[in-house]
Write a protein that holds these residues in place. Sequence first.
Motif, mmCIF file in Angstrom:
data_model
loop_
_atom_site.group_PDB
_atom_site.id
_atom_site.type_symbol
_atom_site.label_atom_id
_atom_site.label_comp_id
_atom_site.label_asym_id
_atom_site.label_seq_id
_atom_site.Cartn_x
_atom_site.Cartn_y
_atom_site.Cartn_z
ATOM 1 N N UNK A 1 42.019 54.120 33.620
ATOM 2 C CA UNK A 1 42.109 53.011 32.673
ATOM 3 C C UNK A 1 43.548 52.525 32.464
ATOM 4 N N UNK A 2 44.519 53.201 33.082
ATOM 5 C CA UNK A 2 45.882 52.663 33.111
ATOM 6 C C UNK A 2 45.978 51.503 34.092
ATOM 7 N N UNK A 3 45.106 51.508 35.155
ATOM 8 C CA UNK A 3 45.089 50.435 36.133
ATOM 9 C C UNK A 3 46.407 50.327 36.912
ATOM 10 N N UNK A 4 46.641 49.167 37.540
ATOM 11 C CA UNK A 4 45.685 48.089 37.782
ATOM 12 C C UNK A 4 44.550 48.543 38.712
ATOM 13 N N UNK A 5 43.372 48.005 38.503
ATOM 14 C CA UNK A 5 42.188 48.388 39.264
ATOM 15 C C UNK A 5 42.099 47.556 40.539
ATOM 16 N N UNK A 6 41.836 48.217 41.660
ATOM 17 C CA UNK A 6 41.643 47.515 42.926
ATOM 18 C C UNK A 6 40.289 46.810 42.886
ATOM 19 N N UNK A 7 40.276 45.546 43.258
ATOM 20 C CA UNK A 7 39.044 44.764 43.226
ATOM 21 C C UNK A 7 37.979 45.393 44.113
ATOM 22 N N UNK A 8 36.731 45.326 43.682
ATOM 23 C CA UNK A 8 35.622 45.885 44.448
ATOM 24 C C UNK A 8 35.588 45.269 45.842
ATOM 25 N N UNK A 9 35.559 46.114 46.857
ATOM 26 C CA UNK A 9 35.491 45.651 48.236
ATOM 27 C C UNK A 9 36.834 45.374 48.875
ATOM 28 N N UNK A 10 37.905 45.283 48.082
ATOM 29 C CA UNK A 10 39.234 45.013 48.643
ATOM 30 C C UNK A 10 39.715 46.235 49.418
ATOM 31 N N UNK A 11 40.599 46.028 50.388
ATOM 32 C CA UNK A 11 41.109 47.172 51.146
ATOM 33 C C UNK A 11 41.830 48.171 50.246
ATOM 34 N N UNK A 12 41.616 49.446 50.510
ATOM 35 C CA UNK A 12 42.407 50.488 49.880
ATOM 36 C C UNK A 12 43.679 50.690 50.688
#
Length: 220
Positions: free
Chosen positions: A88-99
């Motif tokens: 919850x500190x994030x930033x969160x990687x968008x769903x489906x975006x490359x890791x």
Amino acid sequence: MIASSALWPGSADPPGPAVPVPAVPNAVIDHRASVAVTTALAQLGLPYEWGGNGPAAGDAGFDCSGLTRFAYAATGIRLPRTAFGQFYAGPVVASGAPLLPGDLVFYGVAADVHHVGLYLGDGKMVNATMTGQPIKVSYYRWPGDDYFGATRPTAAPDAADVAAAPPAPKPAPQGYPARIFEAPSAPLPDGLPDVTAPQPPEAESAAAALAAQGVTAATR
């Protein structure tokens, strides 16, 4: 190992933004991710220790979030102490975006984010799994896993492919141990991950991790 000055001691930090998360050039972001990866890999073989912050703090080893916190402390980024707080500190990687190498990958559900590893690329992560297991390289996806999502501590909240984390829900009660976590072991990387190399969409990374375990869509 890293000097004790790189370690942020303490525990049970409340969720909050990673500190600092400056908007800096990509070259600097990539460098910090590389430092975090190198630092985490340097701890391979140390034992899992519940609540452990590593030898510099007087502990034999690390737990999962202690390892990722230590790795990012070496970059100057201070993360919360728990897996829940780190997500919850994030930033969160968008769903489906490359890791990307250096991303943090999480497991659980919204109110119970119970495990975190540091992504290496090629469908692998370095993580402290559970009592009796050393810090090791594992596949980040496997049949029946409870993968929840990923964050990119080096990214500014408005960078491409990331977003600010959602508000943290009330966390589920925690016990000892939280659960058995058995991410399957993976071979060591051939070398240090190239944090500047293009990466495939997350679904392709997940499929590659499963394929390396002999799992296909037909057998999953």
